[in-house]
Design an enzyme around this catalytic site. Structure first.
Site, mmCIF file in Angstrom:
data_model
loop_
_atom_site.group_PDB
_atom_site.id
_atom_site.type_symbol
_atom_site.label_atom_id
_atom_site.label_comp_id
_atom_site.label_asym_id
_atom_site.label_seq_id
_atom_site.Cartn_x
_atom_site.Cartn_y
_atom_site.Cartn_z
ATOM 1 N N LYS A 53 27.481 6.209 -26.965
ATOM 2 C CA LYS A 53 27.187 5.720 -28.320
ATOM 3 C C LYS A 53 26.646 6.849 -29.198
ATOM 4 O O LYS A 53 27.019 6.975 -30.362
ATOM 5 C CB LYS A 53 26.194 4.548 -28.257
ATOM 6 C CG LYS A 53 26.846 3.267 -27.742
ATOM 7 C CD LYS A 53 25.840 2.168 -27.420
ATOM 8 C CE LYS A 53 26.567 0.994 -26.743
ATOM 9 N NZ LYS A 53 25.685 -0.085 -26.318
ATOM 10 N N GLN A 97 19.496 -1.402 -26.077
ATOM 11 C CA GLN A 97 20.457 -1.449 -24.977
ATOM 12 C C GLN A 97 20.036 -2.497 -23.944
ATOM 13 O O GLN A 97 18.900 -2.494 -23.478
ATOM 14 C CB GLN A 97 20.565 -0.061 -24.324
ATOM 15 C CG GLN A 97 21.603 0.022 -23.239
ATOM 16 C CD GLN A 97 23.030 -0.165 -23.769
ATOM 17 O OE1 GLN A 97 23.398 0.380 -24.797
ATOM 18 N NE2 GLN A 97 23.828 -0.946 -23.067
ATOM 19 N N ASP A 120 24.514 -4.710 -33.356
ATOM 20 C CA ASP A 120 25.177 -5.270 -32.168
ATOM 21 C C ASP A 120 25.675 -6.691 -32.458
ATOM 22 O O ASP A 120 26.516 -7.217 -31.726
ATOM 23 C CB ASP A 120 24.193 -5.320 -30.987
ATOM 24 C CG ASP A 120 24.548 -4.328 -29.880
ATOM 25 O OD1 ASP A 120 25.689 -3.817 -29.897
ATOM 26 O OD2 ASP A 120 23.698 -4.098 -29.008
#
Ligand code: NAP
Length: 283
Positions: A53, A97, A120
């Protein structure tokens, strides 16, 4: 019939090029798109994901700041850090995460992220926005799948799409996105009585289960589009999807491979969501 391959690597490259252009446009206006990534603990898979990422972001010109925290970090400290990032106008996107260490409540953590920075797309506000067709952030994996359908010019209107899997981050949002394109949608899951009877009717099948060979050749209507979200390991330890690729490609019209399918698209859509956050913040 041998299915045509929907190449996730090639498409992700195009999306990254689009993202680089949008980043340049923001920079020309004095705005540096900025993604904050919070990693708690030392889960090996998570370490790899965040590394990708950060690399994707930096290649595109986005600033990705990775913060590593120890497994022992108290939940209250993580929440405080998220609130500080929420209040920092230079930060456009916040990604925590997953999975988090056991002592943390993932739902509470995600709900602490400002919906305006929820790149997200896991916040309840983002799920609600998708449900009612309002602007929000779409979760990256199903959004990437939709892009793959768009890339082959597939018109979903009136088509029957079967989604296998009903998780909050893949199956359910995927179904909403397909419905938003006027498809008729069936969601299947572990309690579905006759999965094959469902998938045989499908013009589009999205498999998001996490088990090998959930979808085999005998379960697919000739010419159907098959999108494989699954990430599993085969007997040789190699990455594979939920779909029996070799068998299904003889029947399907289009198919996504694993690796090189949905995975790269998921990563690319995170860049798009971060840019969307930066663009929205700057109007
Ligand atoms: P999940 O939360 O474990 O959900 C799996 C779903 O599959 C559940 O809804 C479950 O039903 C259903 N299921 C289990 N066995 C089934 C069966 N035999 N027949 C039909 N449905 C069945 O998983 P997830 O987070 O959605 O992820 C799914 C897969 O996608 C995993 O392999 C994951 O690694 C992969 N993934 C890939 C990407 C990517 O970027 N490529 C991103 C995210 C996820 P119940 O609800 O009834 O339990």
């Amino acid at each position: 019939m041998t299915a045509q391959i929907i190449d996730g690597n090639a498409l992700a490259k195009q999306v990254r090029a689009e993202a680089a252009g949008r980043t340049q446009a923001l920079k020309a206006r004095g705005i540096q798109p900025h993604l904050a990534i919070l990693l708690v603990g030392d889960d090996p898979a998570s370490q790899v994901y965040v590394k990708h990422k950060v690399a994707d972001s930096e290649q595109t010109g986005l600033h990705a700041a990775l913060e590593r925290h120890p497994t022992t970090l108290p939940e209250a400290d993580l929440l405080a850090r998220i609130r500080a990032l929420n209040d920092d106008p230079s930060v456009h996107g916040i990604l925590v995460q997953l999975p988090l260490p056991r002592h943390m409540d993932s739902h509470k953590v995600i709900e602490t992220i400002s919906p305006a920075k929820d790149v997200d797309g896991f916040h309840v506000a983002s799920a609600g926005a998708l449900m009612v067709g309002q602007p929000g952030f779409w979760p990256c994996t199903p959004h990437g799948c939709l892009k793959m359908l768009d890339s082959i010019g597939y018109d979903l209107k009136g088509k029957h799409a079967v989604v296998i899997g009903r998780s909050n981050i893949v199956g359910k949002p995927m179904a909403m996105m397909l419905l938003g394109r006027d498809a008729t949608v069936t969601i299947c899951h572990s309690r579905t009585r006759d999965l094959k009877a469902m998938t045989l009717q499908a013009d589009v099948v999205v498999a998001a289960v996490g088990k090998r060979n959930v979808l085999t050749k005998d379960m697919v209507k000739p010419g159907a589009v098959v999108i494989d979200v699954g990430m599993n390991r085969n007997d040789e330890g190699k990455l594979c999807g939920d779909v029996d690729f070799e068998g299904v490609k003889e029947v399907a019209g289009w198919i996504t491979p694993v690796p090189g399918g949905v995975g790269p698209m998921t990563r690319a859509m995170l860049l798009i969501n971060t840019l969307q956050a930066a663009e929205r913040a700057s109007v």
